[in-house]
Design a protein around this motif. Sequence first.
Motif, PDB file in Angstrom:
ATOM      1  N   GLU A 189       0.891  -1.255   0.057  1.00  0.00           N
ATOM      2  CA  GLU A 189       0.043  -0.020  -0.003  1.00  0.00           C
ATOM      3  C   GLU A 189       0.952   1.412   0.132  1.00  0.00           C
ATOM      4  N   PHE A 190       1.890   1.352   0.656  1.00  0.00           N
ATOM      5  CA  PHE A 190       2.944   2.322   0.880  1.00  0.00           C
ATOM      6  C   PHE A 190       3.354   2.698  -0.510  1.00  0.00           C
ATOM      7  N   GLY A 191       3.969   1.421  -1.020  1.00  0.00           N
ATOM      8  CA  GLY A 191       4.385   1.421  -2.548  1.00  0.00           C
ATOM      9  C   GLY A 191       3.571   2.103  -3.748  1.00  0.00           C
ATOM     10  N   LEU A 192       2.258   1.767  -3.190  1.00  0.00           N
ATOM     11  CA  LEU A 192       1.163   2.305  -4.496  1.00  0.00           C
ATOM     12  C   LEU A 192       0.695   3.657  -4.086  1.00  0.00           C
ATOM     13  N   GLY A 193       1.409   4.465  -2.961  1.00  0.00           N
ATOM     14  CA  GLY A 193       1.287   5.708  -2.597  1.00  0.00           C
ATOM     15  C   GLY A 193      -0.220   6.032  -1.722  1.00  0.00           C
ATOM     16  N   ASN A 194      -0.225   5.032  -0.825  1.00  0.00           N
ATOM     17  CA  ASN A 194      -1.554   5.019   0.098  1.00  0.00           C
ATOM     18  C   ASN A 194      -0.981   4.885   1.495  1.00  0.00           C
ATOM     19  N   PRO A 195      -0.208   5.990   1.903  1.00  0.00           N
ATOM     20  CA  PRO A 195       0.246   5.842   3.474  1.00  0.00           C
ATOM     21  C   PRO A 195      -0.578   5.754   4.519  1.00  0.00           C
ATOM     22  N   VAL A 196      -1.974   6.462   4.248  1.00  0.00           N
ATOM     23  CA  VAL A 196      -2.861   6.207   5.302  1.00  0.00           C
ATOM     24  C   VAL A 196      -3.359   4.640   5.502  1.00  0.00           C
ATOM     25  N   ARG A 197      -3.584   4.231   4.193  1.00  0.00           N
ATOM     26  CA  ARG A 197      -3.796   2.812   4.486  1.00  0.00           C
ATOM     27  C   ARG A 197      -2.855   1.998   5.115  1.00  0.00           C
ATOM     28  N   ALA A 198      -1.546   2.408   4.759  1.00  0.00           N
ATOM     29  CA  ALA A 198      -0.681   1.566   5.091  1.00  0.00           C
ATOM     30  C   ALA A 198      -0.400   1.679   6.760  1.00  0.00           C
ATOM     31  N   LYS A 199      -0.563   3.003   7.251  1.00  0.00           N
ATOM     32  CA  LYS A 199      -0.430   3.168   8.688  1.00  0.00           C
ATOM     33  C   LYS A 199      -1.523   2.437   9.361  1.00  0.00           C
ATOM     34  N   GLU A 200      -2.643   2.561   8.802  1.00  0.00           N
ATOM     35  CA  GLU A 200      -4.013   1.804   9.421  1.00  0.00           C
ATOM     36  C   GLU A 200      -3.400   0.346   9.456  1.00  0.00           C
ATOM     37  N   LEU A 201      -2.961  -0.133   8.448  1.00  0.00           N
ATOM     38  CA  LEU A 201      -2.660  -1.770   8.636  1.00  0.00           C
ATOM     39  C   LEU A 201      -1.418  -1.988   9.784  1.00  0.00           C
ATOM     40  N   LEU A 202      -0.713  -1.199   9.836  1.00  0.00           N
ATOM     41  CA  LEU A 202       0.364  -0.925  10.781  1.00  0.00           C
ATOM     42  C   LEU A 202      -0.096  -1.153  12.310  1.00  0.00           C
ATOM     43  N   ASP A 203      -0.963  -0.094  12.431  1.00  0.00           N
ATOM     44  CA  ASP A 203      -1.763   0.187  13.580  1.00  0.00           C
ATOM     45  C   ASP A 203      -2.408  -1.283  14.194  1.00  0.00           C
ATOM     46  N   GLU A 204      -3.311  -1.657  13.141  1.00  0.00           N
ATOM     47  CA  GLU A 204      -3.882  -2.844  13.438  1.00  0.00           C
ATOM     48  C   GLU A 204      -2.953  -4.206  13.649  1.00  0.00           C
ATOM     49  N   LEU A 205      -1.966  -4.152  12.883  1.00  0.00           N
ATOM     50  CA  LEU A 205      -1.117  -5.120  13.101  1.00  0.00           C
ATOM     51  C   LEU A 205      -0.609  -5.226  14.718  1.00  0.00           C
ATOM     52  N   ILE A 206      -0.069  -4.111  14.946  1.00  0.00           N
ATOM     53  CA  ILE A 206       0.326  -4.056  16.496  1.00  0.00           C
ATOM     54  C   ILE A 206      -0.722  -4.266  17.611  1.00  0.00           C
TER      55      ILE A 206
END
Length: 250
Positions: A132-149
């Motif tokens: 997602e970050f590579g596709l230019g979606n940092p918001v979605r990437a951060k959401e996934l990482l928050d959920e991961l933790i």
Amino acid sequence: MPLFIISLIIQIALIVHIIKTGRNTMWIWLVLLVPLVGTLAYLIVEVLPDLSRSRTGIHARRGLTNTFNPNRDLNQATELYEQADTVAHRMLLGRECLNKGMYQDAREMFESSLTGVHAEDPDLMLGLAEAEFGLGNPVRAKELLDELIRLNPDFKHQEGHLLYARCLVSLEQWDEAEHEFEVLHTYYSGPQAKYYFAQLLEQKSEPGRAMDLYQEILKTADRNRHYRSLNKPLITETKAALKRLNKGLH
């Protein structure tokens, strides 16, 4: 014994070795058509790592293999996935797609795997966040990482931590990003954390601190040949950034 005869004997011996050990037949043509280069490459890539499973030998093998067959790992991962559509094979293929910058394909691999007993798998969630970050979606990437933790509080991964800090930078959450980098750059094994931290400090108009980090990268590269060879492009960028900063201060 004439040099030509010695060279021919070495070529024959290597070709026999290639056939007996089941190596890629590409090596036969390389040894025959460009004897000196082919022989040296085969010895470094195939023979030496077998004799010594050292970190340096493995790195040399990967480097030269990528030079002669840059898509080998991707092709092998694709073949495995086509033979058996398993989560493990999707994860492997997703990783290879990330390495090649094929972020859409990587997203499909990781996203389709996050189901059933694997719905909360931290490695799959991290892979999807990277895509997602590579596709230019940092918001979605951060959401996934928050959920991961949240789902996997004991999961520790330096690449995940770096990605989280970069997401914060992309979202212009400067103070939060700086806090993450302050911790990250002290333990991250490569120069990436220091480099991105220095870039953040430049954005925050703190050129002195940025220069210190760039200089740390170059000092480590001067002392550690393995570190230097693994990170050549980033070290080149670091030198350019340091030169730019020095020019701006004078």
